[in-house]
Design an enzyme around this catalytic site. Structure first.
Site, PDB file in Angstrom:
ATOM      1  N   SER A  28      -6.166   9.116  -2.531  1.00  0.00           N
ATOM      2  CA  SER A  28      -5.080   8.158  -2.292  1.00  0.00           C
ATOM      3  C   SER A  28      -5.578   6.726  -2.239  1.00  0.00           C
ATOM      4  O   SER A  28      -6.677   6.465  -1.748  1.00  0.00           O
ATOM      5  CB  SER A  28      -4.414   8.439  -0.954  1.00  0.00           C
ATOM      6  OG  SER A  28      -3.488   9.452  -1.118  1.00  0.00           O
ATOM      7  N   ASP A  49       4.556   2.319  -1.742  1.00  0.00           N
ATOM      8  CA  ASP A  49       3.281   2.754  -1.148  1.00  0.00           C
ATOM      9  C   ASP A  49       2.134   1.867  -1.643  1.00  0.00           C
ATOM     10  O   ASP A  49       1.332   2.258  -2.489  1.00  0.00           O
ATOM     11  CB  ASP A  49       3.043   4.226  -1.512  1.00  0.00           C
ATOM     12  CG  ASP A  49       1.918   4.831  -0.693  1.00  0.00           C
ATOM     13  OD1 ASP A  49       1.432   4.169   0.243  1.00  0.00           O
ATOM     14  OD2 ASP A  49       1.537   5.980  -1.009  1.00  0.00           O
TER      15      ASP A  49
HETATM   16  N1  ARG Z   1      -1.785  11.661  -0.289  1.00  0.00           N
HETATM   17  C1  ARG Z   1      -3.081  12.007  -0.799  1.00  0.00           C
HETATM   18  C2  ARG Z   1      -4.163  11.199  -0.072  1.00  0.00           C
HETATM   19  O1  ARG Z   1      -3.873  10.621   0.956  1.00  0.00           O
HETATM   20  C3  ARG Z   1      -3.162  11.932  -2.285  1.00  0.00           C
HETATM   21  C4  ARG Z   1      -2.356  12.997  -2.888  1.00  0.00           C
HETATM   22  C5  ARG Z   1      -2.326  12.973  -4.360  1.00  0.00           C
HETATM   23  N2  ARG Z   1      -1.848  14.255  -4.735  1.00  0.00           N
HETATM   24  C6  ARG Z   1      -1.730  14.664  -5.971  1.00  0.00           C
HETATM   25  N3  ARG Z   1      -1.346  15.888  -6.181  1.00  0.00           N
HETATM   26  N4  ARG Z   1      -1.952  13.871  -6.970  1.00  0.00           N
HETATM   27  O2  ARG Z   1      -5.314  11.215  -0.420  1.00  0.00           O
END
Ligand code: ARG
Length: 375
Positions: A325, A228
């Protein structure tokens, strides 16, 4: 604090050891053999073999540009900016200074000399990274970040909407998560804007820098979120300042122990039940969690790949969340702040036994070097 650039008056710019790899029964072992440092002022490269007390200046004969690149990467810099042979007559050399002539490889067999055959020594400057001016997140349970604390943090926006965080690696390179850009992969890169040097205003309209190209890892898997990572090349370079600067990467083969205190930052949700970005950049301290433990049945039960790592707390409460993210998970060592992870995923946010999962940047360094070199 040390800096990897010329512009410092400290004596010791950087000190690190080169660890040649010795393969033994399929495992990679590190053996300490030679230390290197770049001296302030003239940026002369100095070498200290393990069994010698004194630093030797590196002779320029046998030097090749590829070696400078390798050394800078071992320091965690993205690239070498300048490297050249400097006439010994042009540098102030201490009485009794000795020199080292390169052997068969960078890692060993350096020979001690009283002078250099070429009459020149190596000067090397690596790209600056990992320093912040002030002493010193969707981050759940975090605190407001003071301006200048995370000068590498950017907001990656499509249209004018904040989509993800990102980190500055060089004036024209941003690293973020591949899942942030995946659904836009057929659209023009110029729809993306990068906003750097801001702590306030995830929603505001400061001028951003348009993106020239977006390069996702070719092995990115949208189901498992393996690999990712994505790089963005900006159309124009960022102006580095107290508010904007680059992160270092990890030196190759640096092992990070579980419990290492690292920081995550971002404008993501601050409450898992409220889908709202924050105005102010948040930060949170999240210790690394060993992959064995994080992949055990009480946590992620085998869902993690080698390109992932965990950070956070078994009891939950403090974590990254939606909107964070692509943003940085950084850890500091004696020399610099380094990008260790990229906010990637988690089951919910801040829940017990569901720590944040980050892209394991150390596993993807060769790809980062290759992409930033060829584009
Ligand atoms: N996938 C999420 C985003 O697009 C981030 C998630 C991170 N989650 C966590 N529990 N640390 O922003």
């Amino acid at each position: 604090m040390c800096s990897l650039s010329f512009a410092t008056n400290r004596l010791l710019l950087s000190l690190f050891c080169y660890r040649p790899r010795v393969k033994r029964c399929g495992e990679v072992r590190s053996v300490l053999s030679v230390f290197f440092r770049i001296q302030a002022g003239a940026s002369l490269l100095a070498v200290r073999p393990r069994d010698r007390p004194r630093w030797l200046l590196a002779c320029y004969e046998r030097w090749r540009p590829a070696l400078g690149t390798r050394l800078c990467r071992h320091l965690g810099a993205l690239r070498a900016i300048h490297q050249k042979g400097v006439n010994l007559t042009d540098v102030a050399v201490e009485d009794g200074q000795e020199f080292a002539q390169m052997g068969s490889s960078l890692a060993d067999a350096w020979q001690v000399r009283s002078s250099c055959e070429s009459g020149r020594v190596v000067a090397l400057q690596c790209s600056a990274c990992g320093q912040r001016p002030a002493p010193g997140g969707r981050v759940v349970g975090g605190m407001d970040a003071a301006p200048g604390r995370w000068p590498w943090q950017v907001s990656v926006r499509h249209g004018s909407r904040h989509r993800c965080g990102g980190s500055v690696l060089a004036p024209r390179w941003i690293v973020t998560a591949a899942h942030c850009v995946h659904s836009y992969r057929r659209r023009s890169a110029s729809g993306w804007m990068v906003h750097a040097g801001i702590t306030h205003g995830s929603a505001k309209q400061e001028a951003g820098v348009p993106v020239e190209r977006v390069i996702s890892h070719p092995l990115y898997n949208d189901n498992s979120l393996d690999y990712d990572i994505a790089l963005m090349k900006l159309q124009v370079p960022l102006n580095f300042s107290d508010a904007i600067s680059a992160l270092c990467l990890l030196p190759s083969h640096q092992d990070l122990l579980p419990g290492t205190p690292c920081w995550v930052s971002g404008w993501g949700y601050t409450r898992p039940d409220q889908a709202q970005l924050t105005e102010t950049l948040k930060e949170a301290l999240v210790p690394l969690i060993g992959t064995q433990r994080c992949n055990s049945s009480c946590m992620y039960a085998g869902e993690l790949t080698a390109r992932m790592l965990c950070a956070g707390y078994p009891q939950g409460k403090i974590d990254a969340c939606q909107g964070d993210s692509g943003g940085p998970l950084v850890c500091q060592d004696e020399l610099a702040w380094r990008l260790v992870g990229i906010v990637s995923w988690g089951r919910g946010c801040a829940e017990p036994n569901r720590p944040g999962v980050y892209t394991n940047v150390a596993q993807l360094l060769p790809w980062i070097y290759r992409v930033t070199e060829i584009h």
